[in-house]
Design a protein around this motif. Structure first.
Motif, PDB file in Angstrom:
ATOM      1  N   ARG A 124     -14.207 -41.408  35.756  1.00 58.60           N
ATOM      2  CA  ARG A 124     -15.491 -42.094  35.652  1.00 58.60           C
ATOM      3  C   ARG A 124     -16.357 -41.827  36.872  1.00 58.60           C
ATOM      4  N   GLN A 125     -15.772 -41.874  38.078  1.00 58.27           N
ATOM      5  CA  GLN A 125     -16.565 -41.597  39.274  1.00 58.27           C
ATOM      6  C   GLN A 125     -17.156 -40.192  39.227  1.00 58.27           C
ATOM      7  N   PRO A 129     -23.002 -41.952  38.665  1.00 66.24           N
ATOM      8  CA  PRO A 129     -23.267 -43.392  38.657  1.00 66.24           C
ATOM      9  C   PRO A 129     -23.709 -43.933  37.309  1.00 66.24           C
ATOM     10  N   ASP A 130     -24.356 -43.100  36.469  1.00 64.48           N
ATOM     11  CA  ASP A 130     -24.791 -43.614  35.172  1.00 64.48           C
ATOM     12  C   ASP A 130     -23.605 -43.992  34.284  1.00 64.48           C
ATOM     13  N   PHE A 132     -21.395 -45.902  35.091  1.00 67.56           N
ATOM     14  CA  PHE A 132     -21.037 -47.276  35.451  1.00 67.56           C
ATOM     15  C   PHE A 132     -21.968 -48.298  34.802  1.00 67.56           C
ATOM     16  N   ALA A 185     -12.189 -50.800  39.574  1.00 66.25           N
ATOM     17  CA  ALA A 185     -13.023 -49.650  39.953  1.00 66.25           C
ATOM     18  C   ALA A 185     -12.681 -49.132  41.334  1.00 66.25           C
ATOM     19  N   HIS A 540     -21.498 -43.983  46.490  1.00 68.31           N
ATOM     20  CA  HIS A 540     -20.829 -45.118  45.872  1.00 68.31           C
ATOM     21  C   HIS A 540     -21.776 -46.301  45.693  1.00 68.31           C
ATOM     22  N   ARG A 542     -24.727 -46.174  44.700  1.00 66.34           N
ATOM     23  CA  ARG A 542     -25.412 -45.970  43.419  1.00 66.34           C
ATOM     24  C   ARG A 542     -24.539 -46.456  42.272  1.00 66.34           C
ATOM     25  N   ARG A 543     -23.224 -46.317  42.404  1.00 67.37           N
ATOM     26  CA  ARG A 543     -22.332 -46.878  41.378  1.00 67.37           C
ATOM     27  C   ARG A 543     -22.424 -48.400  41.386  1.00 67.37           C
TER      28      ARG A 543
END
Length: 578
Positions: A124-125, A129-130, A132, A185, A540, A542-543
């Motif tokens: 996922r990372q 960021p989208d 998330f 996460a 990170h 941005r996540r």
């Protein structure tokens, strides 16, 4: 993807916590995922598959359906793998993107189901960021790119935790579930659920309904530190039903997180005594006149050391054990002022009956009762480091191993919060230890010395300070070091009256903490590359933005994050007891 992004990916710089190893191709090496991308989940990978389909799927718009029998579509494959288990353990994984053989385009191979899940978190990372968010931002049919390469990873510690105090300020169930997602996460796997204290009892106990009927509500709340003259006169409270607890535990289990409940004894018990006055030292004061405490600090009102009180809490714990499958049950044992026991004829008679040296040994006897009660049911006591006092580290009497001179059982675990020294003593004595020294990882402490910090509490502990936290003191012998099973960050909520305030105190410092407990081979604190971490943290954040986390910005609090006029507890030396 520009050149800077390509360089970052080639060094694995966008991942938090940093993996054991990451090797990525240049910008040209990419795998494209689109609407036809299938997810092939092998045996033992159901939790990771469900999480990808229900969390990453809605964010990306990818259905991630099982592949058709004929195959032929790009596939993400999830597998448990004996070789990965042998090399990295149950929680280790290998993520391969762009396989050179005829296998799937993306393979997450874990040593066990948890390892597959942590590999899915890394996947996922890498999607950006989208991934998330809760819904896709782009047009229908958008494609997603993954950098070609391999990540091999495994955790440093088996206990990677965070404590959330819901007794001082209650957090609704949805907030708890959200924090389980945030822990997952960051590859954290223990949620220490602080459910009871002087200021509120938060878990339904059906045999003793007044614990929540009376003990879960206080008439008002101190606003700020206990020296503050400000009060919020709105009644505060709430509790979790047993079905709420079952939901929370099941939700955590789907994310390979163990929920460790904390029921405080014999101190931090004013809410319980308010609900059932006979639990207190009734020969010292009129306990029926007490209310659920509305201030902060340490209440003088503690449990009476009677057989009736022991049985009451056995009944509480019988229901707790039905709700929490965790092998660990935390019983507090900290900050127990003994003035009432000193004045109580009942307590003094119990000291004489047991042949104890005084009130400290009486507290030790109280905790040892439940230590053995839990052990007989296959569970392990966890307690704050005060449970070492009163002779609990002394050798047990072989003729009377459960008698007043007995030590804690070998399975008892110590939460070392008043620095490292007591954790070192416990580890050298053969007890497992969770390091959580307030000087390093109490996230209620302020993040900066500036005047704009909201309700500044305790030490200044910056992001850099937390990143340089070391759970294993160098003075430990190798055998004792093996007893440091991990660490946790503690979030005490006296001055955190909303979800946003909790977010501000926790993030981004929890990301730094996560790396200290996950990343194997992390250098000694003085040698850690803070510049590299801060570079990865930029991505990170941005996540965290996508997740809606109201973190503290690197430049300082935003105007709406400040609390002008609300007194905190700024200190240069050690803070007083919480």
């Amino acid at each position: 993807m520009d050149d800077a992004q390509a360089r970052d990916l080639s060094r694995g710089h966008l991942l938090i916590p940093a993996p054991g190893s990451a090797r990525f191709a240049d910008a040209a090496g990419r795998i494209v995922l689109g609407p036809d991308t299938a997810l092939d989940a092998g045996p033992g990978t159901a939790t990771a598959a469900r999480w990808l389909r229900t969390t990453v799927g809605p964010a990306t718009g990818l259905d991630l359906l099982p592949p058709p029998p004929a195959g032929g579509r790009p596939v993400i494959a999830l597998r448990t793998d004996d070789e990965v288990r042998a090399r990295h353990g149950e929680e280790g994984y290998r993520l391969t993107v762009g396989r050179p053989d005829a296998g799937p385009e993306v393979l997450v191979a874990g040593g066990g189901p948890a390892g597959v899940f942590w590999g899915a978190q890394t996947l996922r990372q890498l999607l950006g960021p989208d991934a998330f968010r809760r819904a896709p931002l782009g047009p229908a049919g958008r494609t997603w790119e993954l950098p070609a390469g391999t990540v091999e990873d495994a955790p440093r510690f088996r206990w990677r935790g965070m404590l959330l105090d819901v007794a001082r300020h209650f957090r609704p169930k949805d907030d708890v579930l959200r924090y389980l997602d945030l822990l997952a996460a960051h590859k954290l796997n223990v949620f220490h659920f602080h459910l009871t204290d002087d200021q509120g009892w938060r878990i339904e106990i059906r045999r003793h309904p007044r614990l929540t009927g009376t003990g879960s509500w206080r008439a008002r709340t101190k606003h700020g530190h206990r020296a503050s003259p400000l009060w919020d006169d709105t009644p505060h409270g709430g509790h979790y039903t047993q079905d709420d607890i079952r939901e929370i535990v099941a939700y955590a289990a789907e994310r390979h997180i163990t929920v460790v409940p904390e029921i405080d004894v014999p101190g931090h018990s004013q809410a319980a005594i308010t609900a059932y006055p006979e639990l207190g030292n009734t020969d010292v004061l009129d306990t029926a006149a007490l209310g659920v405490w509305d201030d902060w600090g340490v209440s003088p009102h503690i449990l009476a050391p009677t057989d009736a009180v022991l049985r009451f809490y056995e009944e509480v714990l019988e229901e707790v054990l039905e709700l929490f499958p965790s092998p660990y049950v935390h019983l507090g044992g900290d900050e127990c002022p003994k003035d009432q026991w000193k004045a109580s004829a009942t307590a003094q008679a119990r000291i004489a009956e047991l042949g104890l040296a005084g009130e400290d040994e009486l507290q030790s006897w109280f905790l040892r009762h439940f230590d053995r009660w839990l052990a007989r049911r296959g569970r392990r006591l966890v307690g704050w480091d005060e449970i070492l006092e009163g002779g609990s580290l002394a050798a047990a009497d072989p003729a009377d191993p459960e008698g007043p001179s007995g030590a804690l059982s070998p399975g008892a675990v110590i939460s070392s919060w008043r620095g490292y020294a007591r954790g070192v003593a416990a580890a050298e004595a053969g007890h497992d230890v969770v390091m959580c020294p307030e000087q390093q990882v109490y996230l209620d402490h302020r993040q900066d010395g500036g005047e704009d910090e909201p309700v500044p509490i305790g030490f200044v502990r910056t992001l850099a300070d937390v990143y340089r936290f070391e759970p294993v003191p160098p003075a430990l012998s190798p055998a004792a070091a093996a007893h440091v099973i991990g660490a946790q960050a503690n979030v005490w909520t006296e001055v955190m009256d909303s979800r946003a305030r909790v977010d501000y105190q926790v993030f981004p410092r929890l990301a730094a903490f996560a790396e200290t407990v996950w990343t194997t081979g992390l250098p000694a604190p003085a040698d850690r590359d803070l510049t590299d971490f801060e570079h990865r943290l930029t991505a990170h954040l941005r996540r965290l933005d996508a997740l809606g986390v109201d973190y503290r910005p690197p430049a300082g609090p935003l105007p709406w994050q400040r609390r002008p006029g609300v007194l905190g507890r700024p200190l240069d030396g050690p803070p007083p007891a919480r």
